[in-house]
Scaffold this active site. Structure first.
Site, mmCIF file in Angstrom:
data_model
loop_
_atom_site.group_PDB
_atom_site.id
_atom_site.type_symbol
_atom_site.label_atom_id
_atom_site.label_comp_id
_atom_site.label_asym_id
_atom_site.label_seq_id
_atom_site.Cartn_x
_atom_site.Cartn_y
_atom_site.Cartn_z
ATOM 1 C CG PHE A 1 56.367 74.059 51.231
ATOM 2 C CD1 PHE A 1 56.667 74.613 50.004
ATOM 3 C CD2 PHE A 1 57.379 73.443 51.962
ATOM 4 C CE1 PHE A 1 57.959 74.562 49.496
ATOM 5 C CE2 PHE A 1 58.668 73.389 51.472
ATOM 6 C CZ PHE A 1 58.965 73.946 50.239
ATOM 7 C CG ASP B 1 44.286 78.267 58.080
ATOM 8 O OD1 ASP B 1 44.689 78.400 56.910
ATOM 9 O OD2 ASP B 1 44.607 77.316 58.803
ATOM 10 C CG ASN C 1 52.463 81.153 61.608
ATOM 11 O OD1 ASN C 1 53.649 81.077 61.306
ATOM 12 N ND2 ASN C 1 51.532 81.567 60.768
ATOM 13 C CG ASP D 1 44.352 78.451 49.702
ATOM 14 O OD1 ASP D 1 45.430 78.699 49.116
ATOM 15 O OD2 ASP D 1 44.123 77.377 50.276
ATOM 16 C CB ILE D 2 47.957 83.224 48.724
ATOM 17 C CG1 ILE D 2 47.512 84.236 49.791
ATOM 18 C CG2 ILE D 2 48.840 83.881 47.664
ATOM 19 C CD1 ILE D 2 48.627 84.727 50.694
ATOM 20 C CE LYS E 1 47.192 70.787 53.189
ATOM 21 N NZ LYS E 1 47.805 71.359 54.372
HETATM 22 O O1 C5P Z 1 45.800 74.716 53.445
HETATM 23 P P1 C5P Z 1 47.166 74.737 54.045
HETATM 24 O O2 C5P Z 1 47.447 75.969 54.868
HETATM 25 O O3 C5P Z 1 47.533 73.504 54.797
HETATM 26 O O4 C5P Z 1 48.138 74.755 52.756
HETATM 27 C C1 C5P Z 1 49.472 75.041 52.835
HETATM 28 C C2 C5P Z 1 49.947 75.596 51.513
HETATM 29 O O5 C5P Z 1 49.048 76.586 51.008
HETATM 30 C C3 C5P Z 1 51.271 76.321 51.655
HETATM 31 O O6 C5P Z 1 51.930 76.234 50.399
HETATM 32 C C4 C5P Z 1 50.831 77.754 51.948
HETATM 33 O O7 C5P Z 1 51.830 78.697 51.616
HETATM 34 C C5 C5P Z 1 49.612 77.892 51.071
HETATM 35 N N1 C5P Z 1 48.566 78.768 51.616
HETATM 36 C C6 C5P Z 1 48.258 79.952 50.980
HETATM 37 N N2 C5P Z 1 47.249 80.763 51.484
HETATM 38 C C7 C5P Z 1 46.567 80.409 52.569
HETATM 39 C C8 C5P Z 1 46.862 79.205 53.233
HETATM 40 C C9 C5P Z 1 47.873 78.417 52.735
HETATM 41 O O8 C5P Z 1 48.917 80.295 49.983
HETATM 42 N N3 C5P Z 1 45.611 81.197 53.010
#
Ligand code: C5P
Length: 406
Positions: free
Chosen positions: A326, A280, A211, A309-310, A340
Site C-alpha cells: 500500500f 520508518d 502514527n 522494510d517488512i 514504489k
Molecule cells: O515505504 P513506504 O512506507 O511508503 O511503503 C508502504 C508499504 O510498505 C506498505 O505496504 C507498508 O505496509 C509496507 N512497509 C513495510 N515495512 C516498513 C515500511 C513499509 O512492510 N518498514
C-alpha cells in the site's frame, strides 16, 4: 448495505440463545435484508412471536397449519423466493432433525422442502455435554456432508452455568457469517497473511512513537479475504478494532515484532498484503526506566535507527507469496506509486487516492501492476477490500497459469 435485497428465512428453535436473536434480526434488517421469521413451538417458550414480529416487521409463522398463506402451504411458499435459510439458535434436537430429514413441524418441513441450492446455515447453541455427545457429533458430520453450513458454536461461559463449546455466536459474528456466505469464494483454499494498523516504537516503558493509522483498511482486507474463502492471519499493531470473525490475529507493537511475526509465517502463504503503517524509525536508545523531567533540564537526547522494510523483506524471499503493498502519498501518487512498486520488488501496489485516509471509512484506490493502472472508485473500505480481493485473485490465477505454462 451488505444484504440489500436479500430475503432471509430466519428459523428459531428451542434454546436460551433465542434472546440474542431479536438483536440479530435488527442487525440483519439494518444490513438491508428482509427477514421472515419461523419459530418452533419450543422457541416460543424462550422469546415471543410478538417480539420477533416487531423486530422483523413481518408476521411470524409457527404452525404448519397456518392458514394465512393462500394455498395453505407455508412449508413451500416461505422459501421459494428466499436467498438463504438461517437457523439460530439451532438446538441439538433440530440438528438431529435436519440430519435425518424429519418433518414434523413447520420449520423442519420447510428445511426439508427447500429448493435445491438454497443455502441453509445453522448456528448451534446448546450445553457443552450435549454438543460433545457423540450422537450430536454424528449429526454434525452428516450435516456438513450434506452441505449445510454450521456457524460456530463458540466456547465459553454458558447460560446453564457450565463452560465449554456450545455457545451460539454473538449477533455481530452471525451477521458477518451471513454476509460472508453471499461473497464469491475467489480465494478458496488460499492462505493470506496481512499486516494492519500502526506500529508503536517505545521511548521508555510508558511513552512511544506511533502514527494515526486506525487499521480499518487492513482489517477490512482481512475480513474480505476470509469472506472470499481464504485462511487468514492478521498481524496487527495496536488498534481498537474487533477481530473479523474467523481470522487468526496476532498482536504486535513494534516494527521488529511485526517483522518476526510475518517472517515466521511468510513462507507458507499464497498472498502477503502489507497494509500496516510501519514506523520508518525506532528509538535506538529507548530507556528501560521512565524518563524523568527535571526543572529546567534538557529534553532527552533521542537517537533513531531505521526499521526493517517488512514488505521488501518478504518480497525478496525465494519462495515468496504474491506480495501486495500500500502507498499513502500526499502528492505525485502516480509517479511515486510506480516507483514504489519497483523499489519494493512487488507485483501489485495499491495507492490511496486523497491526502488523508487514516481513520476514515471511505477510500479511493489506484492499483499499479505490470499492465499499468486500474482505478477503483470511492467506496466504503469493506467494499473496496472485497474488490481488491477479486483483483488479487485474478492476478494470482494468471500468475499460476503463466508459471505452469512456462
Ligand atoms: O515505504 P513506504 O512506507 O511508503 O511503503 C508502504 C508499504 O510498505 C506498505 O505496504 C507498508 O505496509 C509496507 N512497509 C513495510 N515495512 C516498513 C515500511 C513499509 O512492510 N518498514
Amino acid at each position: 448495505m451488505d444484504l440489500a435485497g436479500k430475503k432471509i428465512v430466519l428459523g428459531l428453535t428451542g434454546g436460551i440463545a433465542c434472546y440474542k436473536v431479536a438483536e440479530f434480526t435488527r442487525q440483519l434488517t439494518r444490513a438491508g435484508a428482509s427477514v421472515q421469521v419461523v419459530m418452533t413451538d419450543a422457541a416460543t417458550h424462550f422469546i415471543t412471536a410478538v417480539t420477533m414480529q416487531a423486530v422483523s416487521g413481518r408476521p411470524v409463522y409457527t404452525d404448519q397449519w397456518d392458514a394465512r398463506i393462500g394455498n395453505n402451504m407455508p412449508h413451500i411458499d416461505l422459501t421459494r423466493d428466499a436467498d438463504a435459510i438461517v437457523i439460530a439458535p439451532c438446538s441439538a434436537d433440530f440438528l438431529f432433525k435436519l440430519a435425518h430429514g424429519a418433518c414434523d413441524d413447520l420449520l423442519s418441513t420447510l428445511c426439508l422442502a427447500r429448493p435445491t441450492g438454497l443455502p441453509l446455515l445453522a448456528a448451534p447453541a446448546m450445553n457443552v455435554e450435549m454438543w460433545q455427545n457423540p450422537a450430536t457429533q454424528r449429526n454434525v458430520a452428516q450435516l456438513r456432508a450434506d452441505g449445510i453450513r454450521l456457524l460456530g458454536p463458540d466456547a465459553g461461559e454458558q447460560a446453564c452455568g457450565e463452560t465449554g463449546m456450545g455457545r451460539m455466536l454473538e449477533p455481530e459474528q452471525l451477521l458477518e457469517e451471513v454476509i460472508a456466505s453471499f461473497q464469491p469464494k475467489v480465494l478458496s483454499g488460499k492462505r493470506v497473511l496481512i499486516t494492519a494498523g500502526p506500529t508503536f516504537e517505545p521511548i521508555d516503558p510508558v511513552r512511544g512513537i506511533t502514527n494515526l493509522s486506525s487499521g480499518k483498511m487492513g482489517y477490512a482486507a482481512a475480513r474480505a479475504a476470509r469472506e472470499a474463502g481464504a485462511e487468514v492471519i492478521l498481524v496487527s499493531g495496536p488498534t481498537a478494532l474487533a477481530t473479523p470473525y474467523g481470522v487468526h490475529r496476532i498482536d504486535v507493537h513494534t516494527a521488529q515484532q511485526m517483522l518476526e511475526a510475518v517472517m515466521s509465517r511468510a513462507g507458507r502463504q499464497d498472498v502477503f498484503i502489507a497494509v500496516a503503517a510501519v514506523a520508518d524509525w525506532r528509538v535506538a536508545n529507548a530507556s528501560q526506566q521512565k524518563l524523568k523531567k527535571t526543572a529546567g533540564g534538557d529534553p532527552p537526547p533521542l537517537s533513531f535507527e531505521q526499521n526493517p522494510d517488512i514488505l521488501a523483506t518478504v518480497a525478496a524471499l525465494p519462495d515468496k507469496p504474491y506480495c501486495v503493498g500500500f502507498a499513502a502519498e500526499s502528492e505525485n501518487l502516480i509517479e511515486y506509486g510506480k516507483a514504489k512498486r519497483d523499489k519494493k520488488g512487488i507485483p501489485l501496489l495499491v495507492g490511496n487516492i486523497g491526502p488523508q485516509t487514516f481513520g476514515k471509512d471511505q477510500n479511493e484506490l489506484i492499483l499499479f501492476d505490470d499492465q499499468g493502472q486500474t482505478h477503483i472508485a470511492r467506496a466504503g473500505k469493506q467494499q473496496l477490500a472485497r474488490r481488491l480481493m477479486a483483483e488479487i485473485a485474478t492476478r494470482l490465477a494468471n500468475r499460476l497459469s503463466d508459471s505452469t505454462q512456462a
